[in-house]
Design a protein around this motif. Structure first.
Motif, PDB file in Angstrom:
ATOM      1  N   TYR A  96      -3.148   3.538  -2.606  1.00 26.53           N
ATOM      2  CA  TYR A  96      -3.053   2.695  -3.786  1.00 26.53           C
ATOM      3  C   TYR A  96      -2.456   1.343  -3.431  1.00 26.53           C
ATOM      4  O   TYR A  96      -1.433   1.269  -2.749  1.00 26.53           O
ATOM      5  CB  TYR A  96      -2.167   3.339  -4.852  1.00 26.53           C
ATOM      6  N   CYS A  97      -3.067   0.301  -3.925  1.00 27.06           N
ATOM      7  CA  CYS A  97      -2.546  -1.046  -3.761  1.00 27.06           C
ATOM      8  C   CYS A  97      -1.691  -1.415  -4.965  1.00 27.06           C
ATOM      9  O   CYS A  97      -2.052  -1.113  -6.100  1.00 27.06           O
ATOM     10  CB  CYS A  97      -3.702  -2.045  -3.637  1.00 27.06           C
ATOM     11  N   TYR A  98      -0.559  -2.053  -4.706  1.00 34.20           N
ATOM     12  CA  TYR A  98       0.222  -2.597  -5.816  1.00 34.20           C
ATOM     13  C   TYR A  98       0.442  -4.092  -5.626  1.00 34.20           C
ATOM     14  O   TYR A  98       0.446  -4.599  -4.498  1.00 34.20           O
ATOM     15  CB  TYR A  98       1.549  -1.848  -5.998  1.00 34.20           C
ATOM     16  N   TRP A 125       0.837  -1.192   0.000  1.00 34.73           N
ATOM     17  CA  TRP A 125       0.000   0.000   0.000  1.00 34.73           C
ATOM     18  C   TRP A 125       0.873   1.243   0.000  1.00 34.73           C
ATOM     19  O   TRP A 125       1.781   1.375   0.830  1.00 34.73           O
ATOM     20  CB  TRP A 125      -0.907   0.032   1.227  1.00 34.73           C
ATOM     21  N   ARG A 137       4.416  10.274  -3.739  1.00 40.49           N
ATOM     22  CA  ARG A 137       3.867   9.037  -3.215  1.00 40.49           C
ATOM     23  C   ARG A 137       4.803   8.476  -2.155  1.00 40.49           C
ATOM     24  O   ARG A 137       6.029   8.519  -2.310  1.00 40.49           O
ATOM     25  CB  ARG A 137       3.698   8.028  -4.353  1.00 40.49           C
ATOM     26  N   TRP A 176      -1.093  -1.803 -10.452  1.00 38.58           N
ATOM     27  CA  TRP A 176      -1.584  -0.898  -9.415  1.00 38.58           C
ATOM     28  C   TRP A 176      -3.093  -0.770  -9.464  1.00 38.58           C
ATOM     29  O   TRP A 176      -3.709  -0.822 -10.527  1.00 38.58           O
ATOM     30  CB  TRP A 176      -0.986   0.493  -9.596  1.00 38.58           C
ATOM     31  N   GLU A 236       4.019  -6.016 -12.626  1.00 40.18           N
ATOM     32  CA  GLU A 236       3.527  -5.210 -11.525  1.00 40.18           C
ATOM     33  C   GLU A 236       2.253  -4.496 -11.961  1.00 40.18           C
ATOM     34  O   GLU A 236       2.150  -4.042 -13.104  1.00 40.18           O
ATOM     35  CB  GLU A 236       4.590  -4.195 -11.114  1.00 40.18           C
TER      36      GLU A 236
END
Length: 122
Positions: A94-96, A36, A45, A112, A110
């Motif tokens: 934001y979730c990654y 997160w 970020r 997001w 990857e």
């Protein structure tokens, strides 16, 4: 095509708690880490929390002792339990997901999520 769905954001009073959820779906062979990150408009970020598939964790300095990340990798899902929330925690979270794709080509990729807004205010 892999998608990430986040939920759990909302309005909470200072000192309150929220729990965010993140679930990935699509052409995933396996997930090796999730995390997160949060961002306020006009600022960089920053890391909130990170977890690997062997359950090692990392937290941003500003959330240590208050936030806890967990995951169920068999379900492609991660959670962020946020306690003792402060106004400065207000941000889009934001979730990654770091994963290997399914199918013939096993790519290290990857993705997001779109973000979920957390607002801490009285």
């Amino acid at each position: 095509q892999v998608q990430v769905a986040e939920s759990g954001g909302g309005l909470v009073q200072p000192g309150g708690s929220l729990k965010l959820s993140c679930t990935a779906s699509g052409n995933i062979h396996s997930i090796y880490d999730m995390g997160w990150f949060r961002q306020v408009t006009g600022k960089e970020r920053e890391l909130a929390a990170h977890i690997t598939s062997i359950n090692t964790t990392q937290y941003g300095d500003s959330v240590k002792g208050r936030f806890t990340i967990s995951a169920d990798f068999a379900k492609n899902t991660a959670y962020l339990q946020m306690n003792t929330l402060k106004p400065e925690d207000t941000a889009v979270y934001y979730c990654y997901v770091g994963y290997y794709s399914g199918g013939y080509y096993q790519e290290d990729l990857e993705v997001w999520g779109q973000g979920t807004l957390v607002t801490v205010s009285s």
